[in-house]
Write a protein that holds these residues in place. Structure first.
Motif, PDB file in Angstrom:
ATOM      1  N   ASP A 126       0.549  -1.386   0.113  1.00  0.00           N
ATOM      2  CA  ASP A 126      -0.075  -0.129   0.002  1.00  0.00           C
ATOM      3  C   ASP A 126       0.827   1.286  -0.003  1.00  0.00           C
ATOM      4  O   ASP A 126       0.508   2.126  -0.528  1.00  0.00           O
ATOM      5  CB  ASP A 126      -0.971   0.161   1.146  1.00  0.00           C
ATOM      6  N   SER A 127       1.927   1.213   0.600  1.00  0.00           N
ATOM      7  CA  SER A 127       3.129   2.260   0.594  1.00  0.00           C
ATOM      8  C   SER A 127       3.491   2.787  -0.781  1.00  0.00           C
ATOM      9  O   SER A 127       4.093   3.823  -1.116  1.00  0.00           O
ATOM     10  CB  SER A 127       4.210   2.174   1.523  1.00  0.00           C
ATOM     11  N   GLU A 128       3.353   1.844  -1.587  1.00  0.00           N
ATOM     12  CA  GLU A 128       3.738   1.963  -3.218  1.00  0.00           C
ATOM     13  C   GLU A 128       2.516   2.251  -4.043  1.00  0.00           C
ATOM     14  O   GLU A 128       2.734   2.612  -5.288  1.00  0.00           O
ATOM     15  CB  GLU A 128       4.469   0.670  -3.836  1.00  0.00           C
ATOM     16  N   LYS A 129       1.306   2.071  -3.508  1.00  0.00           N
ATOM     17  CA  LYS A 129       0.286   2.207  -4.388  1.00  0.00           C
ATOM     18  C   LYS A 129       0.086   3.450  -5.135  1.00  0.00           C
ATOM     19  O   LYS A 129      -0.267   3.572  -6.464  1.00  0.00           O
ATOM     20  CB  LYS A 129      -1.092   2.099  -3.457  1.00  0.00           C
ATOM     21  N   ALA A 130       0.187   4.727  -4.387  1.00  0.00           N
ATOM     22  CA  ALA A 130      -0.133   6.078  -5.127  1.00  0.00           C
ATOM     23  C   ALA A 130       0.926   6.294  -6.242  1.00  0.00           C
ATOM     24  O   ALA A 130       0.844   6.729  -7.304  1.00  0.00           O
ATOM     25  CB  ALA A 130       0.266   7.231  -3.892  1.00  0.00           C
ATOM     26  N   LYS A 131       2.224   5.588  -6.129  1.00  0.00           N
ATOM     27  CA  LYS A 131       3.277   5.623  -6.960  1.00  0.00           C
ATOM     28  C   LYS A 131       3.058   5.050  -8.338  1.00  0.00           C
ATOM     29  O   LYS A 131       3.070   5.625  -9.300  1.00  0.00           O
ATOM     30  CB  LYS A 131       4.544   5.154  -6.618  1.00  0.00           C
ATOM     31  N   TYR A 132       2.277   4.010  -8.001  1.00  0.00           N
ATOM     32  CA  TYR A 132       2.129   3.142  -9.363  1.00  0.00           C
ATOM     33  C   TYR A 132       0.922   3.529  -9.993  1.00  0.00           C
ATOM     34  O   TYR A 132       0.695   3.266 -11.143  1.00  0.00           O
ATOM     35  CB  TYR A 132       1.962   1.452  -8.942  1.00  0.00           C
ATOM     36  N   GLU A 133      -0.057   4.276  -9.116  1.00  0.00           N
ATOM     37  CA  GLU A 133      -1.327   4.813  -9.621  1.00  0.00           C
ATOM     38  C   GLU A 133      -0.698   5.944 -10.835  1.00  0.00           C
ATOM     39  O   GLU A 133      -1.744   6.164 -11.530  1.00  0.00           O
ATOM     40  CB  GLU A 133      -2.188   5.244  -8.663  1.00  0.00           C
ATOM     41  N   GLY A 134       0.154   6.424 -10.464  1.00  0.00           N
ATOM     42  CA  GLY A 134       0.674   7.445 -11.197  1.00  0.00           C
ATOM     43  C   GLY A 134       1.513   6.868 -12.618  1.00  0.00           C
ATOM     44  O   GLY A 134       1.362   7.668 -13.580  1.00  0.00           O
ATOM     45  N   LEU A 135       2.101   5.820 -12.165  1.00  0.00           N
ATOM     46  CA  LEU A 135       2.774   5.272 -13.401  1.00  0.00           C
ATOM     47  C   LEU A 135       1.889   4.594 -14.361  1.00  0.00           C
ATOM     48  O   LEU A 135       2.382   4.533 -15.627  1.00  0.00           O
ATOM     49  CB  LEU A 135       4.047   4.537 -12.727  1.00  0.00           C
ATOM     50  N   THR A 136       0.904   3.926 -13.880  1.00  0.00           N
ATOM     51  CA  THR A 136      -0.105   3.236 -14.637  1.00  0.00           C
ATOM     52  C   THR A 136      -1.206   3.885 -15.186  1.00  0.00           C
ATOM     53  O   THR A 136      -1.800   4.699 -14.860  1.00  0.00           O
ATOM     54  CB  THR A 136      -0.680   1.990 -13.963  1.00  0.00           C
ATOM     55  N   LYS A 137      -1.764   3.263 -16.360  1.00  0.00           N
ATOM     56  CA  LYS A 137      -3.178   3.627 -17.041  1.00  0.00           C
ATOM     57  C   LYS A 137      -4.274   3.685 -15.990  1.00  0.00           C
ATOM     58  O   LYS A 137      -4.140   2.761 -15.014  1.00  0.00           O
ATOM     59  CB  LYS A 137      -3.347   2.863 -18.208  1.00  0.00           C
ATOM     60  N   PRO A 138      -5.081   4.292 -16.061  1.00  0.00           N
ATOM     61  CA  PRO A 138      -6.348   4.234 -15.286  1.00  0.00           C
ATOM     62  C   PRO A 138      -6.952   2.816 -15.091  1.00  0.00           C
ATOM     63  O   PRO A 138      -7.022   2.292 -15.993  1.00  0.00           O
ATOM     64  CB  PRO A 138      -7.345   5.133 -15.836  1.00  0.00           C
ATOM     65  N   GLY A 139      -7.177   2.496 -13.976  1.00  0.00           N
ATOM     66  CA  GLY A 139      -7.899   1.166 -13.496  1.00  0.00           C
ATOM     67  C   GLY A 139      -6.807   0.054 -13.272  1.00  0.00           C
ATOM     68  O   GLY A 139      -7.266  -0.936 -12.921  1.00  0.00           O
ATOM     69  N   ALA A 140      -5.661   0.383 -13.566  1.00  0.00           N
ATOM     70  CA  ALA A 140      -4.608  -0.723 -13.693  1.00  0.00           C
ATOM     71  C   ALA A 140      -4.383  -1.263 -12.210  1.00  0.00           C
ATOM     72  O   ALA A 140      -4.281  -2.470 -12.045  1.00  0.00           O
ATOM     73  CB  ALA A 140      -3.314  -0.378 -14.210  1.00  0.00           C
ATOM     74  N   VAL A 141      -4.058  -0.219 -11.309  1.00  0.00           N
ATOM     75  CA  VAL A 141      -3.859  -0.908  -9.756  1.00  0.00           C
ATOM     76  C   VAL A 141      -5.163  -1.260  -9.223  1.00  0.00           C
ATOM     77  O   VAL A 141      -5.171  -2.341  -8.876  1.00  0.00           O
ATOM     78  CB  VAL A 141      -3.186   0.563  -9.000  1.00  0.00           C
ATOM     79  N   GLU A 142      -6.268  -0.550  -9.517  1.00  0.00           N
ATOM     80  CA  GLU A 142      -7.826  -1.040  -8.867  1.00  0.00           C
ATOM     81  C   GLU A 142      -7.806  -2.406  -9.545  1.00  0.00           C
ATOM     82  O   GLU A 142      -8.363  -3.285  -8.743  1.00  0.00           O
ATOM     83  CB  GLU A 142      -8.787  -0.063  -9.601  1.00  0.00           C
ATOM     84  N   GLY A 143      -7.641  -2.831 -10.681  1.00  0.00           N
ATOM     85  CA  GLY A 143      -7.669  -4.093 -11.197  1.00  0.00           C
ATOM     86  C   GLY A 143      -6.480  -5.224 -10.422  1.00  0.00           C
ATOM     87  O   GLY A 143      -6.953  -6.343 -10.526  1.00  0.00           O
ATOM     88  N   ALA A 144      -5.632  -4.702 -10.021  1.00  0.00           N
ATOM     89  CA  ALA A 144      -4.537  -5.820  -9.187  1.00  0.00           C
ATOM     90  C   ALA A 144      -5.007  -5.820  -7.957  1.00  0.00           C
ATOM     91  O   ALA A 144      -4.367  -6.522  -7.081  1.00  0.00           O
ATOM     92  CB  ALA A 144      -3.233  -5.036  -9.299  1.00  0.00           C
ATOM     93  N   LEU A 145      -5.995  -4.951  -7.205  1.00  0.00           N
ATOM     94  CA  LEU A 145      -6.269  -5.245  -5.850  1.00  0.00           C
ATOM     95  C   LEU A 145      -6.905  -6.544  -5.311  1.00  0.00           C
ATOM     96  O   LEU A 145      -7.839  -6.747  -6.284  1.00  0.00           O
ATOM     97  CB  LEU A 145      -7.076  -4.188  -5.369  1.00  0.00           C
ATOM     98  N   LEU A 146      -6.317  -7.069  -4.528  1.00  0.00           N
ATOM     99  CA  LEU A 146      -6.933  -8.266  -4.017  1.00  0.00           C
ATOM    100  C   LEU A 146      -7.195  -8.244  -2.545  1.00  0.00           C
ATOM    101  O   LEU A 146      -6.718  -7.838  -1.453  1.00  0.00           O
ATOM    102  CB  LEU A 146      -5.809  -9.256  -4.238  1.00  0.00           C
ATOM    103  N   ASP A 147      -8.620  -8.453  -2.460  1.00  0.00           N
ATOM    104  CA  ASP A 147      -9.544  -8.133  -1.049  1.00  0.00           C
ATOM    105  C   ASP A 147      -9.190  -6.729  -0.610  1.00  0.00           C
ATOM    106  O   ASP A 147      -8.885  -6.364   0.439  1.00  0.00           O
ATOM    107  CB  ASP A 147      -9.165  -9.000  -0.187  1.00  0.00           C
ATOM    108  N   GLY A 148      -8.994  -5.782  -1.565  1.00  0.00           N
ATOM    109  CA  GLY A 148      -8.831  -4.283  -1.270  1.00  0.00           C
ATOM    110  C   GLY A 148      -7.290  -3.998  -0.767  1.00  0.00           C
ATOM    111  O   GLY A 148      -7.082  -2.996  -0.513  1.00  0.00           O
TER     112      GLY A 148
END
Length: 452
Positions: A126-148
């Motif tokens: 989760d500490s890396e989440k914001a960084k990867y949300e900035g690096l990836t296309k919209p929805g990519a990180v959300e699609g990778a979440l597992l049980d939130g």
């Protein structure tokens, strides 16, 4: 990339400080405490870290190994060692044995469902989440979440639907083919009729259980909603028996379209041969105009001699209402994620693993390996490398327009769902059961899961 540059700068800075400290010792007798602190910092910066990498994408083992060597040249204190797995072999059993022995891999390239199954063994990112949300296309990180939770970093993406061979379609139609013109099932059949009238096979259905059970019938569970949690509730209602598959409009719409595909199938005479290489090659050379498959088939199509040059993809229409969910969206997922061990890895290994993964997905060299050499698509914004996978490029256009169906619900399904229900679909494909029988068999599978 930012983290990578920062690491290089830090190493250089600490090395310079240490050099200056040694020079001062000889001429000006710097206090002992200063020497000790500088020495500790240099030792820490140069401390050797060994990472192990468990890879279930066995077909690209050699590509990963080259990347590991390149990274070691840039970071001599970090060594990455491959733990290979055989193609189609007992990969998960090997992963389980490493975990049980107390010697888990530092980084694991796994299916999202496997990461979810062993979620307590992986580092929460989760500490890396914001960084990867900035690096990836919209929805990519959300699609990778597992049980939130952000337990795995996405690095590749795949899409599937009805692939089309542009030359084969346009020769049959006698003019330009506009993929956006197919908005409904009737639109699709109208094109199929024209292709058949020209003497060509309209469509190819690959008869393997994974294609029929996971990719086709599996759409049922993702078509209920654009929200994964709602789709999970639908599966739970099948397990409890509160929802009957036979009464579900999305299932019936999907199967109505499957009936259409069956009717025009190039493999009608022997639909269960399921020779993946032959099916893909025949489509690539225009033996069939459409092919229910995904962009991963480029691994077969790309190197073929004498193949056609232009290919695309359209969604599988499930109704005659163009506004229905699924009629304008292609199925899209991030099939593999990079997860970091939290059961036996040291903080130093975890930190080095984060930096290494970031380098792989953001650097020119890492992206070249993934896109050019592996032939995969990446769900990242700043992609520096032009890929050769024409079908992935077609998928990316849907992604950029937001016209994708999140099939993340499959991460929560039992590992045998596709083989069990795929066998039922095979029976339906060859006429050994009807729609009612198919629905009953699939329903029984889910209710059995609910009783376990």
């Amino acid at each position: 990339m930012k983290g990578f540059k920062l690491t290089i700068c830090l190493v250089l800075l600490l090395s310079m400080l240490a050099a200056c400290s040694k020079g001062n010792d000889a001429s000006s007798k710097t206090p002992a405490n200063g020497n000790k602190q500088g020495g500790e910092q240099t030792q820490q910066a140069e401390k050797e870290v060994k990472l192990t990498f468990f890879n279930t994408s066995a077909e690209v083992n050699e590509v990963f190994e080259k990347l590991f060597k390149s990274y070691h040249e840039l970071h001599p204190n970090v060594t990455v060692e491959l733990i290979p797995t055989p193609i189609g072999g007992a990969q998960i059993e090997k992963f389980q044995s490493l975990l049980a022995s107390g010697n888990p891999a530092t980084i694991a390239n796994l299916d999202a469902g496997t990461i979810l199954q062993y979620k307590d063994s992986f580092l929460n990112l989760d500490s890396e989440k914001a960084k990867y949300e900035g690096l990836t296309k919209p929805g990519a990180v959300e699609g990778a979440l597992l049980d939130g939770k952000f337990l795995g970093i996405p690095w590749t993406a795949q899409g599937y639907g009805l692939l089309y061979n542009k030359r084969a379609v346009e020769e049959a139609l006698g003019g330009t083919f506009d993929p956006a013109s197919i908005k409904t099932r009737d639109d699709l059949e109208a094109v199929f009729k024209k292709i058949q009238a020209s003497g060509k096979a309209p469509v190819m259905i690959h008869g393997a259980d994974w294609s029929l059970g996971a990719h086709y019938l599996g759409l049922t569970y993702s078509l209920q909603s654009d929200k994964v949690d709602e789709n999970r509730k639908f599966v739970e209602s099948l397990e409890s028996g509160n929802t009957k598959l036979a009464d579900n409009s999305q299932f019936n719409g999907l199967m109505d379209t499957f009936d259409l595909l069956k009717k025009y199938n190039a493999r009608q005479k022997d639909p269960l041969v399921a020779d993946y290489n032959k099916d893909s090659a025949d489509f690539a050379k225009g033996e069939a105009a459409f092919y229910f498959m995904g962009d991963w088939t480029w691994a077969v199509i790309g190197p073929l001699e004498g193949r056609d040059k232009e290919f695309g993809v359209i969604p599988v229409p499930i109704s005659n209402n163009p506004d229905d969910y699924g009629n304008s969206q292609i199925a899209y997922s991030e099939p593999k994620l990079f997860a970091i061990d939290n059961s036996g890895s040291t903080p130093e290994q975890q930190k080095a693993a984060k930096e290494f993964i970031e380098w792989m997905v953001t650097s020119q060299e890492g992206q070249d390996a993934i896109i050019s050499q592996m032939g995969l698509s990446m769900p990242y914004k700043d992609v520096k490398v032009k890929g050769t996978n024409i079908i992935s490029d077609a998928v990316s256009k849907y992604v950029d327009q937001g016209k994708v169906m999140n099939i993340g619900v499959i991460n929560y399904l039992p590992q045998d769902y596709w083989s069990k229900t795929g066998a039922s679909m095979q029976k339906y494909l060859v006429g050994k059961t009807d729609r009612k029988g198919l629905a009953e068999e699939v329903q029984q599978y889910w209710e059995y899961q609910g009783r376990k």
